[in-house]
Design an enzyme around this catalytic site. Structure first.
Site, mmCIF file in Angstrom:
data_model
loop_
_atom_site.group_PDB
_atom_site.id
_atom_site.type_symbol
_atom_site.label_atom_id
_atom_site.label_comp_id
_atom_site.label_asym_id
_atom_site.label_seq_id
_atom_site.Cartn_x
_atom_site.Cartn_y
_atom_site.Cartn_z
ATOM 1 C CD GLU A 1 32.492 38.616 39.993
ATOM 2 O OE1 GLU A 1 33.606 38.702 40.678
ATOM 3 O OE2 GLU A 1 31.811 37.442 39.777
ATOM 4 C CG HIS B 1 35.895 42.916 39.973
ATOM 5 N ND1 HIS B 1 36.544 42.356 40.830
ATOM 6 C CD2 HIS B 1 34.773 42.198 39.862
ATOM 7 C CE1 HIS B 1 36.247 40.977 40.965
ATOM 8 N NE2 HIS B 1 35.050 41.171 40.348
ATOM 9 C CB CYS C 1 40.817 43.683 45.740
ATOM 10 S SG CYS C 1 40.993 44.249 44.029
HETATM 11 O O1 SUG Z 1 38.293 37.418 41.037
HETATM 12 N N1 SUG Z 1 41.677 36.753 41.674
HETATM 13 C C1 SUG Z 1 40.679 37.886 41.889
HETATM 14 C C2 SUG Z 1 40.951 38.893 42.104
HETATM 15 C C3 SUG Z 1 39.686 39.891 42.778
HETATM 16 C C4 SUG Z 1 39.971 41.157 42.793
HETATM 17 N N2 SUG Z 1 39.059 41.813 43.450
HETATM 18 C C5 SUG Z 1 38.544 43.241 43.095
HETATM 19 N N3 SUG Z 1 38.968 43.825 41.877
HETATM 20 N N4 SUG Z 1 37.704 43.656 43.807
HETATM 21 C C6 SUG Z 1 39.519 37.527 40.949
HETATM 22 O O2 SUG Z 1 39.755 37.552 39.645
HETATM 23 C C7 SUG Z 1 42.915 34.808 40.940
HETATM 24 C C8 SUG Z 1 42.733 33.257 41.584
HETATM 25 C C9 SUG Z 1 43.994 32.418 40.876
HETATM 26 O O3 SUG Z 1 44.021 32.563 39.561
HETATM 27 O O4 SUG Z 1 44.650 31.810 41.349
HETATM 28 C C10 SUG Z 1 41.617 35.412 41.412
HETATM 29 O O5 SUG Z 1 40.719 34.746 41.886
#
Ligand code: SUG
Length: 447
Positions: free
Chosen positions: A173, A250, A368
């Site tokens: 990730e 994460h 993020c």
């Molecule tokens: O991978 N949300 C992302 C958020 C990523 C956050 N990144 C870090 N923590 N670095 C994920 O969960 C939601 C999309 C949706 O549900 O439509 C989403 O992909």
């Protein structure tokens, strides 16, 4: 002297709430709501502007092509582009949502980056993340690789690897699970901390019961190996499985580090105390960790406020700036931690609190939205693309967003094939604006 460049992902024209990330509580909570892509992009741009205005190096990474027709076709939706979209909307709306996600905005998941001071061959190494644990995110890897290769094109200075094999054993990730501790400017070798959620082969190791652990130890180790990191300056640590089950999908939801400072929750890792002792030994005397106890802020409130998903930035005078999401101020306990951090003698000199609600509702906070890329001045000068934010680029991006983005989108609107044309028109213009070569599948097919 080196610089950490913040590469923020610009939210794309299809930003929507489809609830696709199990274990990411905000994504589930807002599933089905209407989003505002224009506001999302403007909030992201406002963050970039605010950071650039403080004299920090800020750059932008472009959104990806969505809906992603190559994936729809691979999933069996044929005919014209419009026919494929309409059929997917009718027969498998969840697959259309997955192919339409603007999740590439969260560039902390774009790649893991090692500074040239840390690698055996003296180049900056990038491993684009395979994001193998979720379909809608796994689609990002090829375009991310193309974009990074276009920006960091000088092979004498930069190595952009292929993503790791996209299997659950090597789920990766990116930088959201990676922190680099280094002296001022980052020109000296740093200590690189990798955090994983599970081991693919050590099946007796503790693992979350409710939610998936996305990053494997095997993936983190492979990245450290191929970047040529010194094992004596590299650390692999496992996340606390209970924290994952509480919504810490994460590591950057529960810890943030920069320079020689770490802000971390006591429940972040399997052995937080032992890890801190090891880090203190490896980073050296200047290492400073602030550990937030669960009675000061329970893990679920750390998750709902995203306090630890703040960006910790080293300003030109060496003082640390914390860029926090507005939600922190709405929770008395999280606000109290922020006040303690910024009080005289605290680890942070100053806080900047920003409204990033469009992204936050999908579980994406300030940290993020950015990929940190530590560069020397020479490496920075070798980047030819027009990606560094200055007033002129910010004004161009502002006008571009207002020209192309809708101000309302529901998951049902993804069935509208004109969204594809709007999105492609916008991205075609953007690659020209950023002086990038063709990086999208539709540009390559057309060429
Ligand atoms: O991978 N949300 C992302 C958020 C990523 C956050 N990144 C870090 N923590 N670095 C994920 O969960 C939601 C999309 C949706 O549900 O439509 C989403 O992909």
């Amino acid at each position: 002297m080196g610089i950490d460049v913040q590469f923020d992902g610009l939210p794309g024209p299809t930003h929507n709430y489809s609830g696709m990330s199990r274990g990411n509580l905000a994504s589930g909570r807002h599933a089905g709501n209407a989003s505002n892509p224009r506001e999302a992009a403007l909030q992201g741009l406002a963050k970039m502007r605010a950071i650039a205005a403080r004299g920090l190096a800020q750059a932008v990474l472009p959104p990806h092509e969505r809906p992603h027709l190559p994936t729809l076709r691979a999933l069996g939706f044929g005919g014209s582009d419009a026919e494929a979209i309409v059929r997917a909307a009718r027969e498998a709306p969840a697959l259309l949502s997955a192919c339409s996600s603007a999740a590439a905005m969260w560039t902390a998941n774009a790649a893991t980056v090692s500074a040239s001071a840390d690698t055996a061959d003296g180049r900056v190494h990038f491993s684009p993340a395979n994001l193998a644990s979720l379909l809608h995110r796994s689609i990002e890897a090829p375009t991310t690789t193309a974009v990074l290769r276009a920006i960091f094109a000088d092979g004498r200075r930069f190595a952009v690897h292929d993503p790791l094999p996209a299997a659950s054993h090597t789920g990766d990730e990116g930088a959201a699970n990676h922190t680099r501790f280094a002296g001022p400017g980052g020109s000296d070798p740093g200590v690189e901390l990798f955090v994983h959620g599970r081991s693919a082969f050590a099946t007796d190791a503790p693992a979350p019961r409710r939610f998936p652990a996305r990053q494997t130890r095997e993936a983190s180790e492979a990245i450290a190996r191929r970047h040529g990191l010194d094992p004596a300056r590299t650390l692999h640590v496992q996340q606390n499985p209970d924290a994952i089950d509480a919504g810490v999908f994460h590591n950057d939801v529960i810890a943030v580090g920069q320079a020689r400072t770490l802000l971390v929750h006591e429940d972040a890792w399997i052995d937080t105390g032992g890890t801190l002792a090891t880090l203190a030994g490896r980073v050296g005397q200047a290492f400073r960790a602030d550990v937030v106890r669960r009675d000061e802020l329970p893990v679920d409130e750390a998750v709902s406020t995203y306090l630890f998903n703040s960006q910790l930035l080293e300003q030109p005078d060496g003082r640390l700036l914390l860029v926090a999401p507005a939600e922190v101020r709405e929770n008395a306990r999280a606000a109290a931690v922020l006040d303690r951090w910024t009080a005289p003698g605290g680890p942070v000199a100053e806080a900047l609190v920003l409204d990033l609600r469009q992204s936050m509702r999908n579980g994406g906070g300030p940290a993020c939205l950015r990929l940190r890329v530590p560069l020397t001045r020479g490496e920075r000068a070798a980047v030819g693309a027009r990606v560094f934010i200055d007033e002129s680029l910010a004004a161009d991006l502002d006008a571009w967003i207002r020209r192309h983005y809708r101000d309302r989108l529901t998951p049902a609107d993804l069935a509208d094939p004109t969204l594809l044309d709007e999105s492609r028109r916008a991205l075609d213009e953007l690659t020209a604006l950023l002086a990038l070569p063709s990086v999208y599948p539709f540009q390559r097919d057309a060429g």
